[in-house]
Scaffold this motif. Sequence first.
Motif, PDB file in Angstrom:
ATOM      1  N   THR A  34     -40.790 -11.582   8.253  1.00 18.07           N
ATOM      2  CA  THR A  34     -40.253 -11.444   8.552  1.00 18.07           C
ATOM      3  C   THR A  34     -38.688 -10.983   7.151  1.00 18.07           C
ATOM      4  O   THR A  34     -38.240 -10.097   6.470  1.00 18.07           O
ATOM      5  CB  THR A  34     -38.565 -11.446   8.930  1.00 18.07           C
ATOM      6  OG1 THR A  34     -38.492 -12.585   9.146  1.00 18.07           O
ATOM      7  CG2 THR A  34     -39.456 -10.707  10.971  1.00 18.07           C
ATOM      8  N   TYR A  35     -39.774 -12.074   6.461  1.00 20.92           N
ATOM      9  CA  TYR A  35     -39.022 -11.984   4.936  1.00 20.92           C
ATOM     10  C   TYR A  35     -40.098 -12.224   3.840  1.00 20.92           C
ATOM     11  O   TYR A  35     -40.979 -13.212   4.359  1.00 20.92           O
ATOM     12  CB  TYR A  35     -37.692 -13.400   5.132  1.00 20.92           C
ATOM     13  CG  TYR A  35     -37.448 -13.537   3.302  1.00 20.92           C
ATOM     14  CD1 TYR A  35     -36.213 -12.961   2.488  1.00 20.92           C
ATOM     15  CD2 TYR A  35     -38.192 -15.102   2.244  1.00 20.92           C
ATOM     16  CE1 TYR A  35     -36.309 -13.148   1.865  1.00 20.92           C
ATOM     17  CE2 TYR A  35     -37.727 -14.759   1.957  1.00 20.92           C
ATOM     18  CZ  TYR A  35     -36.661 -14.117   0.960  1.00 20.92           C
ATOM     19  OH  TYR A  35     -36.465 -14.805  -0.601  1.00 20.92           O
ATOM     20  N   TYR A  36     -39.985 -11.597   3.233  1.00 21.55           N
ATOM     21  CA  TYR A  36     -40.982 -11.940   1.424  1.00 21.55           C
ATOM     22  C   TYR A  36     -40.465 -12.038   0.366  1.00 21.55           C
ATOM     23  O   TYR A  36     -40.052 -10.742   0.285  1.00 21.55           O
ATOM     24  CB  TYR A  36     -42.227 -10.812   1.377  1.00 21.55           C
ATOM     25  CG  TYR A  36     -42.457 -10.327   0.507  1.00 21.55           C
ATOM     26  CD1 TYR A  36     -44.171 -11.090   0.487  1.00 21.55           C
ATOM     27  CD2 TYR A  36     -42.628  -9.608  -0.325  1.00 21.55           C
ATOM     28  CE1 TYR A  36     -45.163 -11.081  -0.370  1.00 21.55           C
ATOM     29  CE2 TYR A  36     -43.840  -9.606  -1.308  1.00 21.55           C
ATOM     30  CZ  TYR A  36     -44.588 -10.295  -1.096  1.00 21.55           C
ATOM     31  OH  TYR A  36     -45.554 -10.119  -2.187  1.00 21.55           O
ATOM     32  N   GLU A  37     -41.012 -13.305  -0.745  1.00 23.49           N
ATOM     33  CA  GLU A  37     -40.044 -13.175  -1.649  1.00 23.49           C
ATOM     34  C   GLU A  37     -40.772 -13.116  -3.395  1.00 23.49           C
ATOM     35  O   GLU A  37     -41.834 -14.283  -2.251  1.00 23.49           O
ATOM     36  CB  GLU A  37     -38.925 -14.079  -1.235  1.00 23.49           C
ATOM     37  CG  GLU A  37     -37.966 -14.323  -3.145  1.00 23.49           C
ATOM     38  CD  GLU A  37     -37.428 -13.258  -3.404  1.00 23.49           C
ATOM     39  OE1 GLU A  37     -37.797 -12.860  -5.034  1.00 23.49           O
ATOM     40  OE2 GLU A  37     -36.737 -12.345  -2.625  1.00 23.49           O
ATOM     41  N   PRO A  38     -41.562 -12.230  -3.582  1.00 22.96           N
ATOM     42  CA  PRO A  38     -42.709 -12.676  -4.580  1.00 22.96           C
ATOM     43  C   PRO A  38     -41.794 -13.770  -5.647  1.00 22.96           C
ATOM     44  O   PRO A  38     -40.821 -13.449  -6.052  1.00 22.96           O
ATOM     45  CB  PRO A  38     -43.093 -11.192  -5.485  1.00 22.96           C
ATOM     46  CG  PRO A  38     -42.186 -10.607  -4.633  1.00 22.96           C
ATOM     47  CD  PRO A  38     -41.163 -11.038  -3.553  1.00 22.96           C
ATOM     48  N   MET A  39     -42.816 -14.678  -6.366  1.00 19.23           N
ATOM     49  CA  MET A  39     -41.975 -15.783  -7.015  1.00 19.23           C
ATOM     50  C   MET A  39     -43.125 -15.114  -7.899  1.00 19.23           C
ATOM     51  O   MET A  39     -44.022 -16.383  -7.734  1.00 19.23           O
ATOM     52  CB  MET A  39     -41.788 -16.529  -6.334  1.00 19.23           C
ATOM     53  CG  MET A  39     -40.565 -17.081  -5.617  1.00 19.23           C
ATOM     54  SD  MET A  39     -40.245 -18.479  -4.554  1.00 19.23           S
ATOM     55  CE  MET A  39     -41.801 -19.584  -4.936  1.00 19.23           C
ATOM     56  N   LEU A  67     -41.886  -7.136   8.587  1.00 15.97           N
ATOM     57  CA  LEU A  67     -42.751  -5.939   7.428  1.00 15.97           C
ATOM     58  C   LEU A  67     -43.826  -5.463   8.027  1.00 15.97           C
ATOM     59  O   LEU A  67     -44.003  -4.154   7.688  1.00 15.97           O
ATOM     60  CB  LEU A  67     -41.956  -6.611   6.456  1.00 15.97           C
ATOM     61  CG  LEU A  67     -40.721  -7.467   5.543  1.00 15.97           C
ATOM     62  CD1 LEU A  67     -40.525  -8.174   5.059  1.00 15.97           C
ATOM     63  CD2 LEU A  67     -40.014  -5.575   5.511  1.00 15.97           C
ATOM     64  N   TRP A  68     -44.312  -6.953   8.571  1.00 18.36           N
ATOM     65  CA  TRP A  68     -45.553  -6.610   9.007  1.00 18.36           C
ATOM     66  C   TRP A  68     -46.194  -7.204   9.332  1.00 18.36           C
ATOM     67  O   TRP A  68     -45.864  -8.537  10.020  1.00 18.36           O
ATOM     68  CB  TRP A  68     -46.882  -6.485   7.627  1.00 18.36           C
ATOM     69  CG  TRP A  68     -47.429  -7.418   6.789  1.00 18.36           C
ATOM     70  CD1 TRP A  68     -47.623  -8.760   7.095  1.00 18.36           C
ATOM     71  CD2 TRP A  68     -46.715  -8.083   5.528  1.00 18.36           C
ATOM     72  NE1 TRP A  68     -47.981  -9.152   6.451  1.00 18.36           N
ATOM     73  CE2 TRP A  68     -47.081  -9.579   5.593  1.00 18.36           C
ATOM     74  CE3 TRP A  68     -45.433  -7.786   4.799  1.00 18.36           C
ATOM     75  CZ2 TRP A  68     -46.572 -10.265   3.787  1.00 18.36           C
ATOM     76  CZ3 TRP A  68     -44.934  -7.851   3.569  1.00 18.36           C
ATOM     77  CH2 TRP A  68     -45.479  -9.511   3.009  1.00 18.36           C
ATOM     78  N   ILE A  69     -47.214  -6.946  10.488  1.00 20.35           N
ATOM     79  CA  ILE A  69     -48.219  -7.962  11.570  1.00 20.35           C
ATOM     80  C   ILE A  69     -49.553  -7.954  10.639  1.00 20.35           C
ATOM     81  O   ILE A  69     -49.600  -7.748  10.219  1.00 20.35           O
ATOM     82  CB  ILE A  69     -48.677  -7.247  12.757  1.00 20.35           C
ATOM     83  CG1 ILE A  69     -47.046  -6.824  13.345  1.00 20.35           C
ATOM     84  CG2 ILE A  69     -49.277  -8.330  13.635  1.00 20.35           C
ATOM     85  CD1 ILE A  69     -47.359  -6.263  14.602  1.00 20.35           C
ATOM     86  N   GLU A  70     -50.050  -9.704  10.274  1.00 20.16           N
ATOM     87  CA  GLU A  70     -50.720 -10.707   9.827  1.00 20.16           C
ATOM     88  C   GLU A  70     -51.931 -10.880  10.394  1.00 20.16           C
ATOM     89  O   GLU A  70     -51.759 -11.952  11.777  1.00 20.16           O
ATOM     90  CB  GLU A  70     -50.232 -11.021   8.532  1.00 20.16           C
ATOM     91  CG  GLU A  70     -51.504 -11.781   8.170  1.00 20.16           C
ATOM     92  CD  GLU A  70     -51.624 -11.639   6.518  1.00 20.16           C
ATOM     93  OE1 GLU A  70     -52.253 -12.403   5.831  1.00 20.16           O
ATOM     94  OE2 GLU A  70     -50.558 -11.760   6.299  1.00 20.16           O
TER      95      GLU A  70
END
Length: 161
Positions: free
Chosen positions: A113-118, A98-101
């Motif tokens: 590769t995986y992002y889940e807001p909570m 999804l992104w590089i940081e």
Amino acid sequence: MNLPLCFIILTVLIMGCNSNANEPDNQLIQQNFQQHFSRYEELLKMFRADSAESNVSFVSAEDPSRTRCNLSPSKNSCSLNIGRWKKYQNLLRQSGVLWIEHNSPTDPYYFVTYYEPMLMNARLKGVVFSEEKYPQDSAYHSNQQGWPIQNGWHVFLIVDG
């Protein structure tokens, strides 16, 4: 309805809405990494060059306007030309990133590769590269875990909040 019962129902609803049913396990992330290893290596090489030349610290496959810079505030430039960003976008999408940081010179390179807001935080998973032993401490991500893959590459989980 009394207050404790409302609280219990609300808690169950919130936890149900934030289930990690779609979260990939470490084995799946590692398999994807192995399958796309050459792309990860190319992305790392590109990102290091752009960090040094243009102060880039964040590149997203989503949109070139999300590019961020903050490694060396004294540098004047902070940009990727559209051709360079399209190359990132192509490699990121092919490899499922999804992104590089990379937030500071001492921080590793995160390939999310995986992002889940909570609620007030988020869960992030992916692959991280660090030339040092896997860093358990980061200035930007205090709650993280890592599992080695090979030669500086690790699967990571961050609960960011």
